[in-house]
Motif scaffolding. Structure first.
Motif, PDB file in Angstrom:
ATOM      1  N   ALA A 189      -8.751 -16.391   3.848  1.00  0.00           N
ATOM      2  CA  ALA A 189      -8.500 -15.514   4.992  1.00  0.00           C
ATOM      3  C   ALA A 189      -9.196 -14.172   4.849  1.00  0.00           C
ATOM      4  CB  ALA A 189      -6.993 -15.300   5.157  1.00  0.00           C
ATOM      5  N   SER A 190      -9.131 -13.589   3.674  1.00  0.00           N
ATOM      6  CA  SER A 190      -9.540 -12.196   3.511  1.00  0.00           C
ATOM      7  C   SER A 190     -10.915 -12.002   2.892  1.00  0.00           C
ATOM      8  CB  SER A 190      -8.492 -11.456   2.657  1.00  0.00           C
ATOM      9  OG  SER A 190      -7.226 -11.544   3.242  1.00  0.00           O
ATOM     10  N   LEU A 191     -11.325 -12.909   2.016  1.00  0.00           N
ATOM     11  CA  LEU A 191     -12.575 -12.676   1.294  1.00  0.00           C
ATOM     12  C   LEU A 191     -13.813 -12.709   2.196  1.00  0.00           C
ATOM     13  CD1 LEU A 191     -13.207 -13.652  -2.325  1.00  0.00           C
ATOM     14  CD2 LEU A 191     -15.063 -13.837  -0.719  1.00  0.00           C
ATOM     15  N   PRO A 192     -13.984 -13.695   3.110  1.00  0.00           N
ATOM     16  CA  PRO A 192     -15.170 -13.647   3.985  1.00  0.00           C
ATOM     17  C   PRO A 192     -15.224 -12.391   4.848  1.00  0.00           C
ATOM     18  CG  PRO A 192     -14.173 -15.830   4.030  1.00  0.00           C
ATOM     19  CD  PRO A 192     -13.221 -14.943   3.311  1.00  0.00           C
ATOM     20  N   SER A 193     -14.080 -11.951   5.376  1.00  0.00           N
ATOM     21  CA  SER A 193     -14.058 -10.742   6.203  1.00  0.00           C
ATOM     22  C   SER A 193     -14.321  -9.501   5.366  1.00  0.00           C
ATOM     23  CB  SER A 193     -12.707 -10.616   6.912  1.00  0.00           C
ATOM     24  OG  SER A 193     -12.504 -11.696   7.776  1.00  0.00           O
ATOM     25  N   HIS A 194     -13.756  -9.464   4.158  1.00  0.00           N
ATOM     26  CA  HIS A 194     -14.013  -8.337   3.258  1.00  0.00           C
ATOM     27  C   HIS A 194     -15.495  -8.288   2.891  1.00  0.00           C
ATOM     28  CE1 HIS A 194     -13.317  -5.226   0.381  1.00  0.00           C
ATOM     29  NE2 HIS A 194     -13.511  -5.990  -0.680  1.00  0.00           N
ATOM     30  N   GLY A 195     -16.102  -9.458   2.740  1.00  0.00           N
ATOM     31  CA  GLY A 195     -17.537  -9.497   2.471  1.00  0.00           C
ATOM     32  C   GLY A 195     -18.350  -9.017   3.656  1.00  0.00           C
ATOM     33  N   ALA A 196     -17.957  -9.422   4.859  1.00  0.00           N
ATOM     34  CA  ALA A 196     -18.661  -8.978   6.068  1.00  0.00           C
ATOM     35  C   ALA A 196     -18.495  -7.481   6.297  1.00  0.00           C
ATOM     36  CB  ALA A 196     -18.160  -9.752   7.281  1.00  0.00           C
ATOM     37  N   ASP A 197     -17.396  -6.910   5.790  1.00  0.00           N
ATOM     38  CA  ASP A 197     -17.180  -5.459   5.910  1.00  0.00           C
ATOM     39  C   ASP A 197     -18.222  -4.659   5.133  1.00  0.00           C
ATOM     40  OD1 ASP A 197     -14.986  -5.727   7.532  1.00  0.00           O
ATOM     41  OD2 ASP A 197     -13.517  -5.605   5.899  1.00  0.00           O
ATOM     42  N   GLN A 198     -18.927  -5.287   4.220  1.00  0.00           N
ATOM     43  CA  GLN A 198     -19.929  -4.580   3.417  1.00  0.00           C
ATOM     44  C   GLN A 198     -21.225  -4.342   4.201  1.00  0.00           C
ATOM     45  OE1 GLN A 198     -18.442  -3.614   0.574  1.00  0.00           O
ATOM     46  NE2 GLN A 198     -16.798  -4.902   1.412  1.00  0.00           N
ATOM     47  N   PHE A 199     -21.261  -4.790   5.463  1.00  0.00           N
ATOM     48  CA  PHE A 199     -22.465  -4.644   6.289  1.00  0.00           C
ATOM     49  C   PHE A 199     -22.095  -4.005   7.622  1.00  0.00           C
ATOM     50  CE2 PHE A 199     -22.707  -8.401   3.612  1.00  0.00           C
ATOM     51  CZ  PHE A 199     -23.865  -8.146   2.875  1.00  0.00           C
ATOM     52  N   ASP A 200     -23.003  -3.181   8.126  1.00  0.00           N
ATOM     53  CA  ASP A 200     -22.794  -2.475   9.390  1.00  0.00           C
ATOM     54  C   ASP A 200     -23.463  -3.263  10.512  1.00  0.00           C
ATOM     55  OD1 ASP A 200     -22.450  -0.747  11.452  1.00  0.00           O
ATOM     56  OD2 ASP A 200     -23.576   0.916  10.585  1.00  0.00           O
ATOM     57  N   GLU A 201     -22.660  -3.776  11.451  1.00  0.00           N
ATOM     58  CA  GLU A 201     -23.200  -4.583  12.543  1.00  0.00           C
ATOM     59  C   GLU A 201     -24.125  -3.782  13.463  1.00  0.00           C
ATOM     60  OE1 GLU A 201     -20.436  -7.969  14.185  1.00  0.00           O
ATOM     61  OE2 GLU A 201     -19.234  -6.161  13.871  1.00  0.00           O
ATOM     62  N   THR A 202     -23.934  -2.458  13.519  1.00  0.00           N
ATOM     63  CA  THR A 202     -24.755  -1.630  14.406  1.00  0.00           C
ATOM     64  C   THR A 202     -26.112  -1.304  13.801  1.00  0.00           C
ATOM     65  OG1 THR A 202     -23.797   0.423  13.514  1.00  0.00           O
ATOM     66  CG2 THR A 202     -22.672  -0.608  15.385  1.00  0.00           C
ATOM     67  N   ASP A 203     -26.294  -1.571  12.529  1.00  0.00           N
ATOM     68  CA  ASP A 203     -27.568  -1.346  11.848  1.00  0.00           C
ATOM     69  C   ASP A 203     -28.356  -2.664  11.860  1.00  0.00           C
ATOM     70  OD1 ASP A 203     -29.638  -1.145   9.932  1.00  0.00           O
ATOM     71  OD2 ASP A 203     -28.544   0.392   8.823  1.00  0.00           O
ATOM     72  N   PRO A 204     -29.523  -2.719  12.525  1.00  0.00           N
ATOM     73  CA  PRO A 204     -30.273  -3.983  12.624  1.00  0.00           C
ATOM     74  C   PRO A 204     -30.586  -4.608  11.269  1.00  0.00           C
ATOM     75  CG  PRO A 204     -31.182  -2.357  14.113  1.00  0.00           C
ATOM     76  CD  PRO A 204     -30.164  -1.632  13.273  1.00  0.00           C
ATOM     77  N   LYS A 205     -30.928  -3.772  10.288  1.00  0.00           N
ATOM     78  CA  LYS A 205     -31.256  -4.300   8.965  1.00  0.00           C
ATOM     79  C   LYS A 205     -30.027  -4.928   8.314  1.00  0.00           C
ATOM     80  CE  LYS A 205     -33.275  -3.006   4.500  1.00  0.00           C
ATOM     81  NZ  LYS A 205     -33.844  -1.891   3.692  1.00  0.00           N
ATOM     82  N   GLU A 206     -28.884  -4.240   8.378  1.00  0.00           N
ATOM     83  CA  GLU A 206     -27.662  -4.759   7.772  1.00  0.00           C
ATOM     84  C   GLU A 206     -27.107  -5.933   8.578  1.00  0.00           C
ATOM     85  OE1 GLU A 206     -24.642  -2.170   6.496  1.00  0.00           O
ATOM     86  OE2 GLU A 206     -25.964  -0.927   5.261  1.00  0.00           O
ATOM     87  N   SER A 207     -27.398  -5.955   9.872  1.00  0.00           N
ATOM     88  CA  SER A 207     -26.977  -7.092  10.698  1.00  0.00           C
ATOM     89  C   SER A 207     -27.654  -8.374  10.226  1.00  0.00           C
ATOM     90  CB  SER A 207     -27.311  -6.833  12.171  1.00  0.00           C
ATOM     91  OG  SER A 207     -26.950  -7.929  12.971  1.00  0.00           O
ATOM     92  N   ARG A 208     -28.938  -8.280   9.867  1.00  0.00           N
ATOM     93  CA  ARG A 208     -29.645  -9.446   9.336  1.00  0.00           C
ATOM     94  C   ARG A 208     -29.096  -9.826   7.958  1.00  0.00           C
ATOM     95  NH1 ARG A 208     -34.169  -6.884  11.974  1.00  0.00           N
ATOM     96  NH2 ARG A 208     -34.731  -5.744  10.104  1.00  0.00           N
ATOM     97  N   LEU A 209     -28.731  -8.815   7.157  1.00  0.00           N
ATOM     98  CA  LEU A 209     -28.153  -9.092   5.845  1.00  0.00           C
ATOM     99  C   LEU A 209     -26.798  -9.777   5.962  1.00  0.00           C
ATOM    100  CD1 LEU A 209     -29.025  -5.857   3.821  1.00  0.00           C
ATOM    101  CD2 LEU A 209     -29.935  -8.161   3.469  1.00  0.00           C
TER     102      LEU A 209
END
Length: 618
Positions: A189-209
């Motif tokens: 439940a928490s680990l995939p979302s916590h991992g996705a929190d390490q990236f900024d969706e509004t930043d195109p570069k981090e969105s690709r990451l």
């Protein structure tokens, strides 16, 4: 002397100005690097150059790999354990496994709500991992000590009447099993979302990451699963179930330590103390209570807080959309001109914000997609139960005298996925991105659709393989042969076709669903949204349990085996017809999905910014 003093004063003022400018620049740089809504482990604002990114995601991927290594062997080899060691009948053992898996996945939704509302995702992973570890300890103890399990007996030999578990032994099994289910649910439940929190969706570069992270997440699951399917399963069969479970217990402990040690690297999404799911429920309650009210012609008359208050609350603002208008009644202001009762003072169960209503619309829009993926897990459940039993009746020789355990057959698609996932992420996604302009190469819904088609083909292949296997048993007069002791003269690798096709379906559908739910969900439901995948899988496993019982009940008067799937002798039942039935159901489900996906109003993807331009802007 005076000139000297004045010169010193001027120089000090100049240095103060320089220092002041540098401090201002440092503050501005920190503001640019700060990530909205995220903090570090000390509660300070998280910075892009210090926290998050793939460096922070790697320990989580390692932890997920260890968790899958520890638990996956039970998912694929659970039926032989419950049937051969705990003396449950074959159908009961299959239902016991699917029920355990279903509970594990359905609990993920509950843990996600608790994580988003009170605990936070980091603490949720730590606590859940500890419960996972404790459950494995109990299961290992029961497999080791003879006083906690029934005496050895061959369940496949009709001459023996094997002793069943006593109440205390069964209670011990269920406590360990469902502690493991609860812990595994929390990690999922928490680990995939916590991992996705390490990236900024509004930043195109981090969105690709972030897209790379989700693909690598599947790779981590596959690597852990590969070790579990080969090494752990081999240990369970040849060295003892206690040794297999024990190694998994140690792996889980290592995963917890690695995850906890990386705390200073993480961007942490703080728990807000309020449940976004509760706000969704409020929308439906308010809409029902206001059902007799007339919707205003101008949506601007619906209730929404002012922009300055919105900024103060640090919550998202969503514009009104002209869909599911019946939910808009939750935002009708009944007393707009009455100063004695301001809208803010009204009960949230009577009046909701437009943004709150739009969040409810988003979730409602995802429900049809969610429902169409349940059937795929129903098919997966058969590969984890009955297909494993098929393998035990076949020739398991791999090279000379080396025998591969039937439960290790999924290693074929897993190995393929380990190879294809990096190729897909590094070659196909960038290539498709050039043509589509979408960061993930194709839309999430397209990716899900490909997986649904492949699951249908997998069940058709499984039906054909079962016809061939039974024909061999019939031709050699081995319909009553004892599994393992009297293997049929047909290689167990014939089953690899169905596993191979379904493994590719996994890569497309389940990863696509994770990305779809996370990217489409409201901000306050990011952790909960990824659990929609696990909830879909839970319902698929529960549906499998119900389906097996219903099929047996409907066919018991029409077959000599008292049901398509009844009894311990898989050679005498009609598993091929069951697989064919599932293939037809999967095909109908895919047709429905095509219609549903076309109706879905996809959120616009983040536009791609070329790397050169982004660097020049920086």
């Amino acid at each position: 002397m005076v000139s000297f003093i004045l010169a010193r004063k001027n120089s000090s003022e100049t240095s103060e100005v320089v220092d002041g400018n540098s401090k201002v620049e440092a503050v501005e740089l920190e503001q640019l690097m700060a990530v909205d809504g995220k903090v570090d482990w000390k509660g300070r604002r998280a910075l892009k150059n210090k926290h998050g990114g793939m460096i922070a995601a790697i320990p989580m991927l390692v932890t997920l790999g260890f968790e899958n290594l520890a638990t996956f062997s039970l998912a694929v080899n659970g039926v032989p354990y419950f049937n051969g060691e705990m003396h449950y009948d074959l159908a009961d053992a299959a239902n016991m496994l699917t029920t355990y898996l279903g509970v594990s996945y359905i609990l993920a939704l509950l843990v996600a709500v608790v994580a988003d509302t009170w605990l936070g995702r980091y603490k949720s992973v730590l606590i859940s991992g500890s419960l996972d570890f404790l459950g494995l300890v109990l299961i290992t103890a029961q497999a080791h000590y003879s006083s906690l399990k029934p005496p050895p007996c061959n369940m496949f030999d009709p001459r023996f009447h094997c002793e069943k578990l006593r109440r205390g032994q069964e209670a011990f099994l269920y406590i360990g099993l469902y502690l493991l289910a609860f812990g595994s649910a929390g990690v999922k439940a928490s680990l995939p979302s916590h991992g996705a929190d390490q990236f900024d969706e509004t930043d195109p570069k981090e969105s690709r990451l972030m897209s790379t992270f989700f693909n690598t997440l599947l790779l981590a699951v596959c690597l852990g699963g590969a070790v579990s399917l080969t090494f752990i399963v081999w240990i369970q069969i040849h060295k003892g179930w206690d040794w297999g479970f024990g190694i998994g217990t140690i792996a889980m402990l290592l995963g917890i330590i690695i995850f906890a040690a990386a705390l200073p690297l993480y961007r942490i999404h703080p728990a807000k103390g309020t449940s976004a799911l509760l706000e969704i429920v409020q929308v439906y309650v308010a809409a029902i209570r206001n059902r007799r009210l007339t919707l205003p012609e101008d949506p601007a008359e619906l209730y929404e807080i002012e922009s300055d208050k919105e900024a103060a609350l640090e919550t998202e603002f969503l514009p009104h959309r002209d869909i599911y208008r019946f939910l808009d009644k939750a935002a009708i202001q009944t007393k707009p001109n009455d100063q004695s009762e301001k809208p803010e003072a009204q009960s949230p169960w009577k009046l909701c914000r437009v943004t709150q209503v739009e969040n409810a619309k988003i979730l409602l829009s995802m429900v049809p997609i969610f429902c169409c993926t349940i059937i795929m897990t129903l098919c997966l459940a058969q590969l984890q139960t009955f297909s494993i039993q098929q393998g035990y009746t076949m020739d398991t020789r791999f090279i000379n005298n080396f025998h591969i355990p039937p439960a290790s057959l999924p290693i074929i698609p897993v190995t393929f996925l380990i190879i294809i996932v990096p190729i897909y992420d590094r070659i196909f996604v960038p290539l498709l991105r050039r043509f589509t302009g979408i960061p993930t190469g194709v839309t999430h819904l397209q990716r899900i659709g490909v997986g649904l088609v492949l699951s249908c083909i997998s069940m058709a292949a499984a039906s054909i393989m079962e016809v061939k296997r039974k024909q061999v048993a019939r031709d050699h007069n081995m319909l009553d042969a004892i599994p393992v002791l009297q293997p049929l003269p047909i290689s167990t690798f014939w089953l690899s076709f169905q596993y191979f096709i379904f493994g590719i379906a996994d890569m497309f559908t389940y990863v696509g669903l994770l990305q779809f739910f996370y990217s489409e969900a409201p901000k306050g439901l990011k952790s909960t949204s990824t659990c929609f995948l696990w909830t879909s899988m839970a319902l698929g496993y529960f549906l499998s349990t119900i389906m097996v019982k219903c099929v047996n009940g409907a066919t018991k008067h029409h077959t000599n085996s008292r049901g398509w799937l009844a009894g311990n002798n898989i050679n005498r039942n009609h598993l091929n017809l069951f697989y064919l039935f599932l293939s037809v159901v999967s095909f109908i489900n895919f047709i429905i999905y095509l219609f549903v996906s076309k109706m879905y109003k996809y959120r616009p993807q983040q536009p791609i910014v070329p790397d050169d331009n982004s660097k020049s802007k920086e």
